[in-house]
Write an enzyme that holds these catalytic residues in place. Structure first.
Site, PDB file in Angstrom:
ATOM      1  N   HIS A   1      65.815  38.489  45.369  1.00  0.00           N
ATOM      2  CA  HIS A   1      64.558  39.241  45.407  1.00  0.00           C
ATOM      3  C   HIS A   1      64.745  40.569  44.666  1.00  0.00           C
ATOM      4  O   HIS A   1      65.253  41.530  45.254  1.00  0.00           O
ATOM      5  CB  HIS A   1      64.141  39.514  46.856  1.00  0.00           C
ATOM      6  CG  HIS A   1      63.654  38.298  47.567  1.00  0.00           C
ATOM      7  ND1 HIS A   1      62.352  37.869  47.494  1.00  0.00           N
ATOM      8  CD2 HIS A   1      64.304  37.401  48.351  1.00  0.00           C
ATOM      9  CE1 HIS A   1      62.206  36.769  48.209  1.00  0.00           C
ATOM     10  NE2 HIS A   1      63.376  36.451  48.730  1.00  0.00           N
TER      11      HIS A   1
ATOM     12  N   CYS B   1      62.905  33.804  43.600  1.00  0.00           N
ATOM     13  CA  CYS B   1      63.392  33.069  44.771  1.00  0.00           C
ATOM     14  C   CYS B   1      62.894  31.619  44.715  1.00  0.00           C
ATOM     15  O   CYS B   1      63.255  30.885  43.798  1.00  0.00           O
ATOM     16  CB  CYS B   1      63.004  33.786  46.059  1.00  0.00           C
ATOM     17  SG  CYS B   1      63.974  33.232  47.493  1.00  0.00           S
TER      18      CYS B   1
ATOM     19  N   GLU C   1      62.588  42.726  43.960  1.00  0.00           N
ATOM     20  CA  GLU C   1      61.756  43.750  44.597  1.00  0.00           C
ATOM     21  C   GLU C   1      62.404  44.335  45.848  1.00  0.00           C
ATOM     22  O   GLU C   1      61.943  45.350  46.379  1.00  0.00           O
ATOM     23  CB  GLU C   1      60.367  43.170  44.926  1.00  0.00           C
ATOM     24  CG  GLU C   1      60.293  42.257  46.126  1.00  0.00           C
ATOM     25  CD  GLU C   1      60.772  40.827  45.880  1.00  0.00           C
ATOM     26  OE1 GLU C   1      60.590  39.990  46.781  1.00  0.00           O
ATOM     27  OE2 GLU C   1      61.319  40.546  44.795  1.00  0.00           O
TER      28      GLU C   1
END
Length: 198
Positions: free
Chosen positions: A177, A77, A179
């Site tokens: 992102h 990001c 994750e």
């Protein structure tokens, strides 16, 4: 293999650390170059404004440490944006300069800003195999004037082609992102870790 997650006061450290942990990889979080130098590879996360992030990296002398790395580095990001040469966010600010290009704001008159939500990736190079091509974005700025050869995948937002995965030498960036991006995010992190292990 041990991954160093860079703590400079502006990263979503917990979620990134948990994602690495779930993949069975050792990690540590540190904010000084002496400790981070012990890692096999580094992750540069980031949430917030580009100028603030660069100020913090410079204050801790991590800017030169990251820019001079020969180990694999993954920017996530804002962390990806910091890898570029320049950003117009808030005020003109130089970045780490390891990937060609600059960071520009979406045109709010044509698009809803920030770009939040799931968007589909278009692959420019073979990278991973997954049952989905959607990942989760939260950003108001994106990379422009990039070298086409550095773009692994992009995402279309309105009429803008957003570089979503970039790779130059030992530096990789993911604008979204991973994750928080489900199965594809997991596969992308696994691919990066596989490259680290080579």
């Amino acid at each position: 293999m041990n991954i160093g997650i860079i703590d400079y006061g502006m990263g979503n450290l917990f979620s990134v650390a948990e994602a690495i942990k779930r993949l069975g990889c050792d990690y540590f979080i540190a904010g000084d170059s002496t400790t981070l130098a012990q890692a096999d590879a580094l992750i540069l996360p980031g949430v917030g404004a580009f100028p603030d992030a660069m100020h913090k990296l410079k204050a801790s002398k991590l800017d030169m440490f990251i820019a001079q790395q020969t180990k694999p580095v993954l920017g996530i990001c804002l962390g990806m944006q910091l890898l570029f040469e320049f950003s117009e966010e808030v005020q003109p600010t130089s970045g780490l300069g390891v990937i060609n290009g600059q960071i520009t704001k979406f045109d709010a008159s044509a698009l809803r800003v920030p770009h939040i939500g799931w968007s589909e990736l278009t692959w420019h190079k073979p990278y991973v195999e997954s049952t989905t091509d959607f990942v989760y974005f939260v950003h108001s700025f994106y990379a422009t004037q990039t070298n086409e050869a550095d773009i692994v995948a992009s995402a279309q937002y309105g009429d803008v082609q957003v570089p979503a995965v970039v790779q130059y030498a030992n530096f990789t960036g993911m604008q979204f992102h991973p994750e928080k991006s489900g199965e594809l995010g997991k596969q992308l992190l696994k691919r990066w870790l596989k490259d680290v292990a080579k």
